[in-house]
Write a protein that holds these residues in place. Structure first.
Motif, PDB file in Angstrom:
ATOM      1  N   UNK A   1       0.844  -1.192   0.000  1.00 28.18           N
ATOM      2  CA  UNK A   1       0.000   0.000   0.000  1.00 28.18           C
ATOM      3  C   UNK A   1       0.877   1.239   0.000  1.00 28.18           C
ATOM      4  N   UNK A   2       0.462   2.230  -0.759  1.00 20.89           N
ATOM      5  CA  UNK A   2       1.161   3.507  -0.760  1.00 20.89           C
ATOM      6  C   UNK A   2       0.313   4.502   0.020  1.00 20.89           C
ATOM      7  N   UNK A   3       0.912   5.078   1.060  1.00 26.29           N
ATOM      8  CA  UNK A   3       0.248   6.122   1.835  1.00 26.29           C
ATOM      9  C   UNK A   3       0.766   7.468   1.358  1.00 26.29           C
ATOM     10  N   UNK A   4      -0.161   8.400   1.166  1.00 23.82           N
ATOM     11  CA  UNK A   4       0.189   9.748   0.731  1.00 23.82           C
ATOM     12  C   UNK A   4      -0.457  10.734   1.687  1.00 23.82           C
ATOM     13  N   UNK A   5       0.337  11.672   2.173  1.00 18.01           N
ATOM     14  CA  UNK A   5      -0.158  12.763   3.005  1.00 18.01           C
ATOM     15  C   UNK A   5      -0.019  14.024   2.167  1.00 18.01           C
ATOM     16  N   UNK A   6      -1.161  14.566   1.721  1.00 13.73           N
ATOM     17  CA  UNK A   6      -1.129  15.732   0.827  1.00 13.73           C
ATOM     18  C   UNK A   6      -2.292  16.662   1.133  1.00 13.73           C
ATOM     19  N   UNK A   7      -2.037  17.936   1.056  1.00 12.16           N
ATOM     20  CA  UNK A   7      -3.062  18.967   1.245  1.00 12.16           C
ATOM     21  C   UNK A   7      -3.878  18.705   2.516  1.00 12.16           C
ATOM     22  N   UNK A   8      -3.174  18.355   3.600  1.00 15.00           N
ATOM     23  CA  UNK A   8      -3.758  18.134   4.926  1.00 15.00           C
ATOM     24  C   UNK A   8      -4.699  16.939   5.001  1.00 15.00           C
ATOM     25  N   UNK A   9      -4.573  15.979   4.083  1.00 12.33           N
ATOM     26  CA  UNK A   9      -5.357  14.746   4.129  1.00 12.33           C
ATOM     27  C   UNK A   9      -4.437  13.565   3.857  1.00 12.33           C
ATOM     28  N   UNK A  10      -4.874  12.391   4.316  1.00 12.74           N
ATOM     29  CA  UNK A  10      -4.104  11.164   4.121  1.00 12.74           C
ATOM     30  C   UNK A  10      -4.934  10.185   3.309  1.00 12.74           C
ATOM     31  N   UNK A  11      -4.274   9.511   2.358  1.00 14.62           N
ATOM     32  CA  UNK A  11      -4.956   8.504   1.558  1.00 14.62           C
ATOM     33  C   UNK A  11      -4.081   7.291   1.378  1.00 14.62           C
ATOM     34  N   UNK A  12      -4.720   6.167   1.074  1.00 17.77           N
ATOM     35  CA  UNK A  12      -4.033   4.902   0.873  1.00 17.77           C
ATOM     36  C   UNK A  12      -4.446   4.348  -0.484  1.00 17.77           C
ATOM     37  N   UNK A  13      -3.431   3.927  -1.259  1.00 19.51           N
ATOM     38  CA  UNK A  13      -3.688   3.300  -2.548  1.00 19.51           C
ATOM     39  C   UNK A  13      -3.120   1.889  -2.487  1.00 19.51           C
TER      40      UNK A  13
END
Length: 181
Positions: free
Chosen positions: A165-177
């Motif tokens: 899984x790739x976690x991204x923290x961007x523009x004050x939000x976190x997402x998982x792909x």
């Protein structure tokens, strides 16, 4: 029977987009998508087109890896090809190397490595309002994948610890792909 009906109903609701999958990461709610589905983090929209291990002996892959050393016998380069769109009215900064990581099912964390490749996503730079990365008419935008990549150096043993899984923290939000390997 009632359980099967409930499962079908839940599947129907999820398919309509009414309910999205989430998880909690360090106390923050994070959206989860699978590779190929876009994920919006604030006004930044990330879409992973393809994830694959690169072969330095392959002609196409050698161009992606130009200037990098051969990986050690127990490691492989992993490229996550994507596009990023700024759907907002303000310029936004892409996440930095510290804001992107790959995690395997054992909990091991891998961070991007630096590369000077013209196909690499330039983490930490700014995307203008309404802009996207890669920029039109660049090698990355017009290449075979039509996206920029983030490059990782992953131990071969991690290939057995999927899904990655790739976690991204961007523009004050976190997402998982969830990466499709």
């Amino acid at each position: 029977m009632a359980g099967a009906l409930a499962a079908l109903l839940a599947l129907g609701v999820a398919a309509c987009g009414a309910e999205e999958e989430t998880t909690t990461i360090e106390g923050e709610e994070a959206r989860i998508v699978v590779e190929g589905e876009p994920i919006e983090l604030g006004d930044l929209r990330f879409n992973v087109a393809i994830t694959r291990f690169l072969n330095p002996d392959d002609v196409e892959d050698a161009e992606y890896l130009e200037g990098l050393p051969e990986p050690a016998a127990n490691e492989d380069y992993l490229a996550v090809f994507m596009t990023v769109q700024n759907e907002g009215d303000d310029d936004l900064e892409l996440p930095s190397e510290e804001d992107v990581e790959i995690i395997d099912i054992t909990g091991e964390v891998y961070h991007p490595i630096e590369t000077e490749s013209i196909f690499a996503l330039d983490l930490g730079t700014t995307i203008p309002a309404g802009g996207e990365a890669p920029v039109d008419d660049t090698a990355a935008a017009s290449g075979p994948v039509q996206g920029s990549f983030i490059l990782f150096l992953i131990p071969k043993e991690a290939q057995e610890n999927r899904p990655l899984e790739m976690e991204i923290d961007a523009d004050d939000e976190v997402g998982v792909i969830e990466l499709d390997l």
